[in-house]
Write a protein that holds these residues in place. Structure first.
Motif, PDB file in Angstrom:
ATOM      1  N   ASP A  53      82.471  82.119   7.305  1.00 34.49           N
ATOM      2  CA  ASP A  53      81.602  82.916   6.429  1.00 34.49           C
ATOM      3  C   ASP A  53      80.203  83.086   7.012  1.00 34.49           C
ATOM      4  O   ASP A  53      79.630  84.172   6.990  1.00 34.49           O
ATOM      5  CB  ASP A  53      81.520  82.285   5.033  1.00 34.49           C
ATOM      6  CG  ASP A  53      82.752  82.662   4.192  1.00 34.49           C
ATOM      7  OD1 ASP A  53      83.615  83.401   4.732  1.00 34.49           O
ATOM      8  OD2 ASP A  53      82.846  82.213   3.043  1.00 34.49           O
ATOM      9  N   ALA A  56      80.288  85.533   9.789  1.00 31.62           N
ATOM     10  CA  ALA A  56      80.520  86.869   9.233  1.00 31.62           C
ATOM     11  C   ALA A  56      79.211  87.459   8.708  1.00 31.62           C
ATOM     12  O   ALA A  56      78.881  88.615   8.975  1.00 31.62           O
ATOM     13  CB  ALA A  56      81.569  86.810   8.130  1.00 31.62           C
ATOM     14  N   VAL A  61      79.587  91.342   8.473  1.00 31.57           N
ATOM     15  CA  VAL A  61      80.923  91.534   7.919  1.00 31.57           C
ATOM     16  C   VAL A  61      80.949  90.896   6.531  1.00 31.57           C
ATOM     17  O   VAL A  61      80.350  89.843   6.312  1.00 31.57           O
ATOM     18  CB  VAL A  61      81.991  90.880   8.816  1.00 31.57           C
ATOM     19  CG1 VAL A  61      83.388  91.077   8.251  1.00 31.57           C
ATOM     20  CG2 VAL A  61      81.907  91.453  10.219  1.00 31.57           C
ATOM     21  N   SER A  63      83.149  89.318   4.576  1.00 29.60           N
ATOM     22  CA  SER A  63      83.565  87.929   4.381  1.00 29.60           C
ATOM     23  C   SER A  63      84.224  87.395   5.643  1.00 29.60           C
ATOM     24  O   SER A  63      84.672  88.161   6.508  1.00 29.60           O
ATOM     25  CB  SER A  63      84.551  87.824   3.211  1.00 29.60           C
ATOM     26  OG  SER A  63      85.829  88.208   3.647  1.00 29.60           O
ATOM     27  N   VAL A  65      87.031  86.102   5.970  1.00 35.07           N
ATOM     28  CA  VAL A  65      88.450  86.437   6.077  1.00 35.07           C
ATOM     29  C   VAL A  65      88.650  87.770   6.801  1.00 35.07           C
ATOM     30  O   VAL A  65      89.504  87.893   7.688  1.00 35.07           O
ATOM     31  CB  VAL A  65      89.086  86.467   4.677  1.00 35.07           C
ATOM     32  CG1 VAL A  65      90.560  86.841   4.784  1.00 35.07           C
ATOM     33  CG2 VAL A  65      88.942  85.118   4.009  1.00 35.07           C
ATOM     34  N   SER A  66      87.822  88.771   6.469  1.00 39.69           N
ATOM     35  CA  SER A  66      87.991  90.053   7.178  1.00 39.69           C
ATOM     36  C   SER A  66      87.609  89.917   8.641  1.00 39.69           C
ATOM     37  O   SER A  66      88.187  90.588   9.500  1.00 39.69           O
ATOM     38  CB  SER A  66      87.194  91.187   6.519  1.00 39.69           C
ATOM     39  OG  SER A  66      86.229  90.707   5.659  1.00 39.69           O
ATOM     40  N   LEU A  67      86.652  89.036   8.915  1.00 42.75           N
ATOM     41  CA  LEU A  67      86.289  88.802  10.321  1.00 42.75           C
ATOM     42  C   LEU A  67      87.498  88.228  11.073  1.00 42.75           C
ATOM     43  O   LEU A  67      87.806  88.661  12.192  1.00 42.75           O
ATOM     44  CB  LEU A  67      85.105  87.835  10.405  1.00 42.75           C
ATOM     45  CG  LEU A  67      84.614  87.567  11.831  1.00 42.75           C
ATOM     46  CD1 LEU A  67      84.079  88.833  12.459  1.00 42.75           C
ATOM     47  CD2 LEU A  67      83.565  86.473  11.861  1.00 42.75           C
ATOM     48  N   LEU A  69      90.644  88.667  10.331  1.00 41.36           N
ATOM     49  CA  LEU A  69      91.610  89.756  10.506  1.00 41.36           C
ATOM     50  C   LEU A  69      91.236  90.623  11.708  1.00 41.36           C
ATOM     51  O   LEU A  69      92.064  90.952  12.552  1.00 41.36           O
ATOM     52  CB  LEU A  69      91.649  90.619   9.251  1.00 41.36           C
ATOM     53  CG  LEU A  69      92.646  90.161   8.186  1.00 41.36           C
ATOM     54  CD1 LEU A  69      92.583  91.078   6.974  1.00 41.36           C
ATOM     55  CD2 LEU A  69      94.052  90.137   8.759  1.00 41.36           C
ATOM     56  N   PHE A  70      89.961  90.993  11.739  1.00 42.72           N
ATOM     57  CA  PHE A  70      89.471  91.833  12.831  1.00 42.72           C
ATOM     58  C   PHE A  70      89.701  91.160  14.182  1.00 42.72           C
ATOM     59  O   PHE A  70      90.275  91.738  15.107  1.00 42.72           O
ATOM     60  CB  PHE A  70      87.985  92.120  12.607  1.00 42.72           C
ATOM     61  CG  PHE A  70      87.314  92.778  13.777  1.00 42.72           C
ATOM     62  CD1 PHE A  70      87.612  94.083  14.119  1.00 42.72           C
ATOM     63  CD2 PHE A  70      86.386  92.081  14.537  1.00 42.72           C
ATOM     64  CE1 PHE A  70      86.999  94.685  15.202  1.00 42.72           C
ATOM     65  CE2 PHE A  70      85.771  92.672  15.621  1.00 42.72           C
ATOM     66  CZ  PHE A  70      86.079  93.973  15.955  1.00 42.72           C
TER      67      PHE A  70
END
Ligand SMILES: Nc1nc2c(ncn2[C@@H]2O[C@H](COP(=O)(O)OP(=O)(O)OP(=O)(O)O)[C@@H](O)[C@H]2O)c(=O)[nH]1
Ligand SMILES: [Mg+2]
Lengths: 132, 233
Positions: A53, A56, A61, A63, A65-67, A69-70
């Motif tokens: 976090d 990110a 970014v 959150s 979590v999306s970081l 994923l990316f």
């Protein structure tokens, strides 16, 4: 809590699979090391998804979590590129092998033809000497 | 023939045209009656031609397979042609062929004999991470083999029939596999390993393969390869 269990377990199963493949010599060292290295990042993250976090936030970014994923997609892309590269190298190698093989075969066949020609000539001279 | 045994010298070579001629010549001078097989691993110089002119048999690989790949070819050749002993020697002239009979002498009681630096003879030294890596390797492998091995990455080794047979079937081509992993594998399967102190000479030509920066990477990879070899079966 449940999610942590699922992701953590997945990570551990992957780890066990890779170690077992390496143990059975089904995986070359260089690939094994790559996947092992990745798991050492993935397993802590699957247990503590909030770990990224802070990073990110810094990158803007929304959150952690999306970081993840990316980064995951970028990593997979890199792996794909690497595999295409390896396949290209392999194709080049089989091509060289095929050429070497064809050259060898040509040489062997030329030699065989030459030897056959010699024995034919020898036979003929023998026949002539018998007649005469 | 050395001590009544049919002997094959295997030399893995990559771009060693500058030294391979002298190396082969010296071996044939010092050890009359032995056969020399140079495995040219996709060299881009005249290694193969120079080696053949010096009187060696030459096997040319179509592309680079690394030392491990070249050595398995060598051991297969030794196995197919029924040699009693196969000795691996570097192409850069660092290994003195006058030690070969010493190595071969021990092959009645041992399966694999290593010509080792740091064992009293010669004054070859290394420092820094490379030294730590070698120290760690020699500690672990000595334990496995049940004898002191001071130079586990030495490319100067003699193998008897039993060992040739195994190496002809199995010889890793991975990095450090040709030295470290073969030792782990052989020791675990009950092959008897011993070392003989040798003095190593300087390279005759060409550039040495390590730099200080690479030494650290070498240490890391050595740890990885050893761990892997130990968990493998
Ligand atoms: N077949 C094969 N032989 C190689 C390859 N790389 C190196 N060699 C040979 O392996 C032997 C040892 O290589 P060196 O570069 O001398 O390695 P080293 O003795 O550990 O290190 P220095 O001599 O100190 O640089 C030599 O006979 C080289 O020609 C390769 O990719 N394939
Ligand atoms: Mg050398």
């Amino acid at each position: 809590m449940k999610l942590t269990l699922v992701t953590g377990l997945t990570g551990l199963i992957l780890l066990a699979t890779i170690v077992e493949l390496l143990r059975r010599r089904q995986l070359r060292e260089k690939y094994g090391m790559l996947w092992l290295g990745l798991l050492f990042v993935v397993i802590p993250l699957s247990l503590f998804p909030r770990l990224l976090d802070g990073v990110a936030d810094l990158l803007g970014v929304a959150s952690g979590v999306s970081l993840v994923l990316f980064l995951g997609i970028v990593f997979l892309l890199l792996v794909c590129i690497h595999l295409s590269w390896e396949v290209s190298a392999l194709e080049e190698e089989t091509r060289t092998l095929a050429e070497d093989f064809a050259l060898l075969r040509a040489e062997v066949e030329a030699e065989r033809a030459e030897r056959a020609e010699w024995t034919r000539r020898l036979d003929r001279t023998e026949m002539v000497s018998h007649d005469g | 023939m050395v001590n009544g045994k049919r002997l094959l010298i295997i030399i893995p070579a990559l771009n060693e045209a500058a030294s391979i001629g002298d190396v082969v010549g010296e071996i044939r001078g010092e050890l009359p009656g032995v056969d020399v097989l140079v495995v040219d691993d996709g060299s881009t110089d005249h290694t193969a031609a120079v080696a053949a002119a010096a009187g060696a048999r030459v096997a040319r690989l179509p592309y680079n397979l690394g030392v491990g790949g070249a050595m398995r070819l060598g051991y297969r050749y030794a196995h197919d042609h029924d040699y009693d002993v196969a000795v691996q020697v570097d192409a850069d002239g660092q290994h003195d062929p006058r030690y070969v009979p010493k190595l071969v002498d021990l092959l009645d009681d041992y399966d694999l004999v290593i010509g080792a630096r740091f064992a009293g003879e010669g004054e070859y030294t290394v420092r820094g991470p490379r030294r730590w890596a070698m120290g760690m390797l020699s500690l672990v492998l000595s334990g496995l083999a049940g004898t002191t091995l001071t130079d586990t990455t030495s490319g100067f080794r003699a193998a008897n029939r039993r060992m040739i047979e195994m190496f002809a079937r199995w010889y890793p081509a991975e990095y450090l596999g040709d030295t470290v992993e073969t030792l782990v594998h052989a020791a675990r399967r009950g092959y008897r390993i011993q070392q003989v102190p040798v003095a190593m000479r300087r390279r005759m030509a060409g550039t040495p393969s390590h730099s200080p920066a690479r030494a650290m990477i070498y240490l890391g990879r050595a740890v990885a390869v050893l761990t892997l070899a130990l968990i493998r079966r």
